[in-house]
Structure formats: structure tokens, C-alpha cells
Design an enzyme around this catalytic site. Structure first.
Site: not given
Lengths: 342, 342
Positions: A136, A207, A211
Site C-alpha cells: 500500500k 498497517e 497511515h
């Protein structure tokens, strides 16, 4: 001749569900899977049901093991009757890779250069075939690009960012762009409801937290499960993300569709409900050859889970990549480059 | 090396607009165009603006001709300063085809086997490259399939049905299907507002009329412009089409996405307004690996014209096909086969 054999590195949520989805796909045979402590290889095709039971802790009565969560003894893949324990799971897969058409790297939440370094190991071992990841992070693409020549020499077709976003939604944006001669803006907005699926997708949630503006991937990796839970609690279980560093931007730019800076990615994660908190939508705004400005829209039904939207596309891109590989096209490809060109 | 040269057979609405759109595309050079009475070839690249002026009747002052509509003397392509008159336009293009990577067959509204027979002529002349059509009729696909082996031997990559629908919307359906392991239904619904664009798209309107229950392609071809106008008047300028024999069904089936019978195509054509009478929408309903049923949706902005949605995708598929061709992949491909595999 059109049959495709593949291996999965990692049997967390993405790896396991990919194996499950492959049962529905014609001509796609999973032949190897591993996690940190075990590896299963069967070139005639893995028994997916048995392996899923082992890796989910719901071991079948004939499975020969009892405590199979990914913590503790006899954990994960090693609990499968098809598997052996190992300290070198990736090397063990590499050793079998002559007969493996494609390898799905389903290992989220490691160092930025982790996936590139995994690729290096396949290169060093003389692998020639397809590597697919579901990463990503925009910055990883550049690391892979640096390896383009090596991949070309090795006969490796590397598809990066082939999950939901980037991946599915990147592809949708690339296709939606076809009305236009200039793309002004791409907005990717996702909703994920992850109550019952939370346990299976802790790596993905971790994960996502990386962000948030106040965290990075190193923080997120080193946080304990309790600390992750605290962050989620602070947000009452519903976390909104904006301006995420998602690789969609880089992947659309490299396909020539728009500048990376014209791409925005955000979304809402709700771990208190299985209902999506918002509808996953891709909006592509551009100008047509006849000077009109418009916005094409791609929407996923709220009933389609994040898992469905990662694993279907990952295998779809994997199959396409094998076709490219067999035709002799090597190097690094983003999802949008496997669609009609802009 | 990535530069693509292409020719356009036919300079009606689709052919002309494709030439125009190509001006916005990197690495795509139009080198030949023809209509019934003229052919223009320049391997360094056609002067598109001059050719468009000639074929639209708005000849530039240096064009050297005055009456340039597609009827009468000195009509169409022949009126271009880059062109010569000919009775054998397609043969003239074929004679130059060694240096042409791709040929877009933009000839609507002929006999069912017209496009396959055009392909035969390229085969007979030893052409090796890409052929792309924007056909709409399901039954033509089978005729092309019969030629698969010949195309493979010749080194021809034939992409069929690469316009808006089939084409753009077929691709959208194929991509939207990636959430699902079973696709139950694909609904394609289009809206076209064609007031000011009517003159430029009479061929397309004529072909649409062939999809009405009371007509077929032979009727539509043989009808005079006045008879076409009468049909339109009978519907007060707004014609709704249902259960059209559009090739989307066959093209999705051949990509393994669903059965042809699960695909429905319909839409509304309004020649009284440039506004779309309804929003062009693709709905793909299926079942996910985790047993949920949902409908993913792709919508085109009402501001995007039919022309924009035909010509962008046609060139996008053409570029992808050249890439396939250069990699040595020959035969017949539908748009959905140029997307991630199902």
C-alpha cells in the site's frame, strides 16, 4: 497449458482468503504456502480446506493438532498435516519455485524494503516467473523500479499493489479515465466494516494505523496488540483516514493517467460493525476530447467485504501477470498497466 | 520503440473522432485513413486537422476543394490535400500495412460478415499486426473466432468490440466482477443525447435502429435517410432499446465472467437533445467468496459524450493490443480479455 500454479507467502487474513478464493477460480492451483514457522508444498495442489482450518485455529478432527493460532507452539501453517516446521519458510518456497508460476507476497506491515528484499531472494535463486504483492505504500514502488533491469534479466514479472486499494480501485480509476483526454483528479474513498473479521485482519488494521498522521510504519509495527487496541478505542472504533500515502497515486502516474499529486486516497475503518461505514467509491474527473468536464464513478456494493475486494483482484492480476510472463514481458507493472492503456 | 502507428478504415463519426482523440495520446501516430473514395497515407503522421476539415465539409482555405460531404463529387477523404482518390481504399491501406502497427476498422452498419471479410483481406496480404473493430453484434464474434488459427499463423491480434458498448462498458463489467466468485447478472444501460452530433453519427443511429425488434441490420442498411428519419419521428426523437443483441454478452462469456444469457443491454437514444436522456450505468451483481450478494456499479458522467466513450477506449484497447502483438500474442481478443482475468 493455461493452468497457473501459485504460492502464498504469509497466511494471515489476505493469504488465507486468497487460498479460499482460488478454490472458485478455474485453472488456478495453490501449490505452496508458508508463514513464519511452517511451510506446506504440494505440486499437485494443496488441500486448501485443511490448511485453512489449521491456520484459523479451527482444526479439523483429522488435522492432528489442537492449538493452532499464530501464537504459541504448533502455530499456523505448521499445524497443517501438509506442512513441516521450518525456520526458513521463504527459502523453502524458493527451493520449490521452479514449478511455481506465481508467488503472492501477502506479508503486510513490514519494513518498507521488505518486499523488495524478498524479491531479491527470488532473483538470487534464479526464479523466473511472477511475483505479486498487495502493498500500500507509494515509496515502495520506487524501490521495485530500481530492480526493473534485474527482473527483466531474470524473467520476472512483478505486479505491485494488486489488492483492493491500490489494485482493484486503481484499475477502476484507470478504466474510468478512458472517457477523458485529461484526467484532473482521482478520488478513492473506501469503507471497511471489520467487526467479526477483525481477528483475521489485524495486520491490515495495523498497517492502516500507520497511515494516521501521528504514526508511521515503524511505530505501527512495534506497537503491541494492546496499543493498537488503545488507538482504536480513542477513535471509538471508527477511524477516518485522509490523504493516505497509498500507492494508487504512483501507480496511476506510471500508467500515464495523471500526476500522482492529483490522486487522493481516504476512507473510514469501523471495527465496531460489519456494515461498511461509507460506500467505497472511485471518482475520476477529467476533460473529454470535446471539451466537457465530467466525473465517472465506480462504486462497490456495501455487501462486498474488504477481503472479497482484495483477494479477487489479487488473483485476477496474478493470472494476467502469468500471461504476460509467459509472453516474455518482464519488469515491474502496476495494476493500471494491465488495463487498456491511457 | 513504444510508438504505435495506426490506420483508420472509415472516416464517419467514429473514424474522424478517433483521429482527433489520437492527437491527445502520447506515442500514437495516425498514418493512414480512408473512406469509400479516398485514401490518405503519411508514414510520418497525418495532418489530422486538415483531414478532419476535409471530411467534415469545413475544408480549410488551402484544402483545394469545396464540396466535401460524403456524397457528391470530391467527397470525404479525397478532398484532403494529403489524399488521393481511389476505388480500392482498403487495398491501398493494405499495400502500406507493413509499416502500420494497428488498423482500426471504423465501418459500422455493413453486412454481418463485412468485418471478418476485411480481416481476411489483411490476412491474404500477409499483414502481421493489430486489427481492432468497434462492432456491436454478438454473432460476428463467432465468425472471427473461426479465424483464430489463421490470425495466429499470420501474427494478427484481433480485438473485437472495442468501442463504448461493447468495449468500455464490457471492460467495466469485467473489472466490477472481481469482487465476486460468481456473477449472476450484468446490466448495461446507456444514454445517448445526439442532437448536434446527429449528422456526424448517422451510421451509428442507423445501426441502433437495426436493434429495434421490428428491424434487422439489412433493413437498416437499405433504408433511406428519410426512412430513418421517419422511424425517429415515430418515437418523437427518443427511442428506448431493450434486450439488444450487443456483443457484450458473448464477450463477457468468452472471458469466463458469466453466461451470455446473464447479460442484458439496453438504453435510450435522444436525437432531440444533447443532454443524455438517462445515465449510462453498468451493474454487476454477484456473490462473494464469503457468500454475500451485492451489485457493483460503474457510471459515466452525463457530460461524457458517446463519442468520447467510444474513441478513448478504442484507442486504449488498440494500444494494449499492440503490446500484446509485440509480445507475440495472436488470435481474437475481447475487451474483457485485456483486463485482469476473472
Amino acid at each position: 497449458m493455461n493452468d497457473v500454479t501459485f504460492a502464498v507467502l504469509g497466511t494471515g487474513g489476505i493469504g488465507r482468503r486468497t487460498l479460499e478464493v482460488s478454490k472458485h477460480k478455474d485453472g488456478l492451483t495453490p501449490v505452496a504456502a508458508c508463514d513464519r514457522h511452517g511451510v506446506a508444498v504440494d505440486h499437485d495442489g494443496l488441500d486448501v480446506d485443511e490448511l485453512l482450518s489449521a491456520t484459523e485455529g479451527n482444526i479439523a478432527s483429522d488435522g492432528g493438532a489442537s492449538a493452532v493460532k499464530e501464537t504459541g507452539e504448533m502455530k499456523g501453517v505448521a499445524a497443517s498435516t501438509q506442512a513441516v516446521s521450518t525456520d526458513t519458510p521463504i527459502d523453502d518456497i524458493i527451493a520449490e519455485s521452479d514449478d511455481i508460476d506465481a508467488v503472492l507476497i501477502a506479508l503486510p506491515n513490514f519494513e518498507h524494503d521488505f518486499i523488495p528484499r524478498v524479491a531479491d531472494r527470488f532473483v538470487d535463486a534464479g526464479y523466473s516467473g511472477v511475483l505479486v504483492d498487495v502493498l500500500k505504500r507509494s515509496r515502495v514502488i520506487g524501490m521495485l523500479d530500481e530492480r526493473t533491469e534485474t527482473f527483466e534479466e531474470s524473467g520476472i514479472t512483478f505486479v505491485c499493489g494488486a489488492g483492493a486499494t491500490p489494485g482493484f480501485l486503481t484499475g477502476a480509476a484507470a478504466l474510468a479515465a478512458q472517457s477523458f483526454v485529461e484526467v484532473d483528479e482521482v478520488e478513492i474513498w473506501w469503507g471497511v466494516g471489520l467487526k467479526s473479521g477483525y481477528e483475521d485482519n489485524r495486520g491490515t488494521v495495523r498497517e492502516d494505523i500507520a497511515h494516521l498522521p501521528e504514526y508511521d510504519i515503524n511505530d505501527a509495527r512495534e506497537m503491541s496488540d494492546e496499543e493498537i487496541a488503545e488507538v482504536i478505542d480513542e477513535h471509538d472504533g471508527v477511524i477516518e483516514f485522509n490523504d493516505m500515502e497509498h500507492a494508487d497515486d504512483v501507480l496511476l502516474e506510471r500508467a500515464g493517467i495523471c500526476d500522482a499529486e492529483d490522486v487522493t486516497v481516504g476512507g473510514i475503518l469501523d471495527v465496531t460493525s460489519d456494515e461498511k461505514p461509507t460506500t467505497t467509491t472511485v471518482r475520476v474527473t477529467g476533460t473529454t476530447f470535446d471539451g466537457e468536464r465530467g466525473t465517472n464513478t465506480f462504486q462497490l456494493d456495501d455487501n462486498t467485504s474488504m477481503e472479497a475486494n482484495v483477494n479477487g483482484p489479487a488473483l485476477g492480476y496474478l493470472k494476467s501477470a502469468v500471461r504476460r510472463n509467459r509472453a516474455g514481458e518482464y519488469g515491474v507493472f502496476g495494476p493500471a498497466e494491465l488495463l487498456p492503456q491511457f
